[in-house]
Write a protein that holds these residues in place. Sequence first.
Motif, PDB file in Angstrom:
ATOM      1  N   TYR A  69       6.248  -3.858  -6.435  1.00  0.00           N
ATOM      2  CA  TYR A  69       7.293  -3.570  -7.426  1.00  0.00           C
ATOM      3  C   TYR A  69       8.032  -2.283  -7.081  1.00  0.00           C
ATOM      4  O   TYR A  69       9.267  -2.231  -7.109  1.00  0.00           O
ATOM      5  N   ASN A  70       7.274  -1.237  -6.723  1.00  0.00           N
ATOM      6  CA  ASN A  70       7.912   0.039  -6.374  1.00  0.00           C
ATOM      7  C   ASN A  70       8.754  -0.072  -5.108  1.00  0.00           C
ATOM      8  O   ASN A  70       9.822   0.541  -5.002  1.00  0.00           O
ATOM      9  N   ILE A  90     -11.405  -6.523 -13.869  1.00  0.00           N
ATOM     10  CA  ILE A  90     -11.427  -5.752 -12.617  1.00  0.00           C
ATOM     11  C   ILE A  90     -10.567  -6.425 -11.557  1.00  0.00           C
ATOM     12  O   ILE A  90      -9.758  -5.783 -10.876  1.00  0.00           O
ATOM     13  N   LEU A  91     -10.727  -7.738 -11.410  1.00  0.00           N
ATOM     14  CA  LEU A  91      -9.974  -8.470 -10.387  1.00  0.00           C
ATOM     15  C   LEU A  91      -8.487  -8.481 -10.708  1.00  0.00           C
ATOM     16  O   LEU A  91      -7.642  -8.361  -9.808  1.00  0.00           O
ATOM     17  N   ILE A  92      -8.145  -8.598 -11.977  1.00  0.00           N
ATOM     18  CA  ILE A  92      -6.731  -8.524 -12.365  1.00  0.00           C
ATOM     19  C   ILE A  92      -6.180  -7.136 -12.074  1.00  0.00           C
ATOM     20  O   ILE A  92      -5.036  -6.975 -11.643  1.00  0.00           O
ATOM     21  N   GLY A  93      -7.021  -6.114 -12.299  1.00  0.00           N
ATOM     22  CA  GLY A  93      -6.594  -4.746 -12.000  1.00  0.00           C
ATOM     23  C   GLY A  93      -6.324  -4.540 -10.523  1.00  0.00           C
ATOM     24  O   GLY A  93      -5.352  -3.886 -10.142  1.00  0.00           O
ATOM     25  N   GLY A  99      -3.196  -6.155  -9.768  1.00  0.00           N
ATOM     26  CA  GLY A  99      -2.114  -5.366 -10.357  1.00  0.00           C
ATOM     27  C   GLY A  99      -1.707  -4.187  -9.491  1.00  0.00           C
ATOM     28  O   GLY A  99      -0.529  -3.839  -9.421  1.00  0.00           O
ATOM     29  N   LYS A 100      -2.681  -3.533  -8.811  1.00  0.00           N
ATOM     30  CA  LYS A 100      -2.355  -2.402  -7.951  1.00  0.00           C
ATOM     31  C   LYS A 100      -1.464  -2.831  -6.787  1.00  0.00           C
ATOM     32  O   LYS A 100      -0.528  -2.130  -6.404  1.00  0.00           O
ATOM     33  N   TYR A 101      -1.762  -3.996  -6.217  1.00  0.00           N
ATOM     34  CA  TYR A 101      -0.923  -4.495  -5.122  1.00  0.00           C
ATOM     35  C   TYR A 101       0.462  -4.901  -5.637  1.00  0.00           C
ATOM     36  O   TYR A 101       1.474  -4.662  -4.974  1.00  0.00           O
TER      37      TYR A 101
END
Length: 314
Positions: free
Chosen positions: A289-290, A276-279, A282-284
Amino acid sequence: MELLSIIVPCYNEEKTVEMFMKELQKTLDGFNYEVIFINDGSEDNTLEIIKNLADSNPNVIYISFSRNFGKESAIYAGLINATGSLVGLMDADLQHPPSLLPEMIEAINEGYDVAAAKRVSKKGEPIVNSLGSRFFYRIFNSISSIKLVAGATDYRVMTRQVTDAVLRLNEYNRFSKGLFQWVGFETKWIEYENIQRVAGESTWSLGDLIRYSLKAIVAFTTLPLSLSIVLGFIISALAFIYLLFIIVKYLIYSDPVQGFATTICAILFLGGMQMILIGILGKYLENTYNETKNRPIFLVKETNIDDKRLDKIR
């Protein structure tokens, strides 16, 4: 008379565009206005219908994307190409009643910078969507410094100053409701009862709404990252306390360490928390990245805006 530019994002709205335009013309009879339809890669006859409207009405402008870029991109394209001293934003499905436009314009004339519509009920909407919307507003407002007004819609009329302020926020990951609140300015909220679509079906699924909510949270607060650190400390502290308990129990009662099931549950729990914490992280990273790719927010395939005006605006 001031020019009112009305931005109308469209995606597969062939059943509603003509009805929308008729209602809009009735409401704005006597006003100086232009309508900017943004065809967001529709797969039906939406573009052809808009073209016919443009051929018969000089007030109609259209911009057609090369593919579906999403409503946020359509809003941004409309804001860029709006030339009016007043800029409006509304949907083509008539869930945003054109009859509110005169009241919005009057509010601007009274000195407000923005006049925006707020739904006071969600009659006719699926209960899951209604509950999800309430939950989102509570979560967002509790963790973000930007406070959203419950029931707020994208339907609004803004001054040129507000429009230019929003355009200065040219980020790739866009959440317009948050951007409108972030720039500030004095807003008059106009309440209205929820209205069902006049035709067709909404293209927003529950999954789309969840993804949109996550996008909004990531765009306007970093609190989840801080909570991840706090949660890590709490779990580590509990694990340490439990370790001390096992040691003391063994030393006092000579009780051998047991509990295969407990060990497996602890491993699975910690593994799940790590994922969950990696996810969250990952969203940030995804947003970063975008943004760093610096790709255009939208690409135009065709438009009836002349090149001279495009050069002036862009």
